[in-house]
Design an enzyme around this catalytic site. Sequence first.
Site, PDB file in Angstrom:
ATOM      1  N   GLY A 192       0.871  -1.404   0.115  1.00 64.20           N
ATOM      2  CA  GLY A 192       0.165   0.316  -0.022  1.00 64.20           C
ATOM      3  C   GLY A 192       1.158   1.216   0.030  1.00 64.20           C
ATOM      4  O   GLY A 192       1.768   0.980  -0.242  1.00 64.20           O
ATOM      5  N   CYS A 193       0.134   2.931   0.654  1.00 64.30           N
ATOM      6  CA  CYS A 193       0.778   3.528   0.128  1.00 64.30           C
ATOM      7  C   CYS A 193       2.092   3.815   1.556  1.00 64.30           C
ATOM      8  O   CYS A 193       2.058   3.025   2.436  1.00 64.30           O
ATOM      9  CB  CYS A 193      -0.299   4.655   1.076  1.00 64.30           C
ATOM     10  SG  CYS A 193       0.931   6.075   0.719  1.00 64.30           S
ATOM     11  N   PHE A 194       3.286   3.777   0.828  1.00 63.14           N
ATOM     12  CA  PHE A 194       4.406   3.472   1.460  1.00 63.14           C
ATOM     13  C   PHE A 194       5.227   4.692   2.276  1.00 63.14           C
ATOM     14  O   PHE A 194       5.553   4.036   3.865  1.00 63.14           O
ATOM     15  CB  PHE A 194       5.653   3.793   1.052  1.00 63.14           C
ATOM     16  CG  PHE A 194       5.544   4.934  -0.492  1.00 63.14           C
ATOM     17  CD1 PHE A 194       5.343   6.514  -0.228  1.00 63.14           C
ATOM     18  CD2 PHE A 194       6.596   4.800  -0.950  1.00 63.14           C
ATOM     19  CE1 PHE A 194       4.742   7.515  -0.701  1.00 63.14           C
ATOM     20  CE2 PHE A 194       6.393   6.669  -2.996  1.00 63.14           C
ATOM     21  CZ  PHE A 194       5.814   6.988  -2.492  1.00 63.14           C
TER      22      PHE A 194
END
Length: 233
Positions: free
Chosen positions: A54-56
Site C-alpha cells: 500500500g501507500c509507502f
Amino acid sequence: MRFPALTAGMLAAAALAWHAAPSVAEPARRVPAAAVDLAAPPTLKYDTAVFAGGCFWGVQGVFQRVKGVNNAVSGYAGGDAKTARYEDVGSGRTGHAEAVRITYDPRQISYGKLLQIYFSVAHDPTQFNRQGPDVGPQYRSTVFAENPEQARVAKAYIAQLNQAKTFNRQLATTIEMSKPFYAAEAYHQDFLTRHPSHEYIVFNDLPKIDDLKKLFPESYRPTPVLVNAAKGG
C-alpha cells in the site's frame, strides 16, 4: 496522473484524489513467527529488505520505529528507472509498486521478524492490488526478495500462514526477485513523522503505529530513525 507546476505539499495532498471507497480490512494481529528464517551471519553488520504494502508513508513509518532497523526509505520497485516517479507510478501502468527499502542489523532483528511485522501491522496481506482506500497494482502486497534465500523464507512463511488459516482469506502477497529499488522524491520521506495530522495519516497510518507498539512491544522504539536526519537534513 501528472502534476505540473505543483508544490511538494500540493502533490502530497493530491494523493487523496487517487483513493477510492475503503474495503473491508483484516484486523491487525500478531501472526505466528516464521518457522523458516535466515541465520544471522556473525560478521554482517547490515542487510536490506524491500517490502510493498500500500501507500509507502505508513509502511515506512512502521519500520522506522522497529528496533534493529537503521534506515527505511520510501520508493518504487518492480518497474524501470525512467518511470520511478510519483506521477508515473500513480497511473498503475509502470509495473512499480510503492515500496520501502529497510536497512537492518541482522544481529538485532532477523528477516523473518521483519516479515512477521510486515504481515501483522504494516498492511493487510489479503488485499489484492489495493490497500484500504488505495486501489491499483502500485499498491500491491509484494516482497521484493534481494536474493534466493530471502525468497525461500518469504515463500515458506506465506505457505505457513495460509496453511494455518491465520487470516480469513488467503494471502495476496507475491514475491518478485531481483527488481531494483528507486528512492522516492524527498517530500515523501519521513512523511508520517513530519505530517502526523494529515488526514490520510490520521485515519490510515497512525493506527499501524499503535498496533506495532501494542503487538510488538519488544521491537517498538518511540523515536523513529529518519531518512532526512540520516542525511543531515
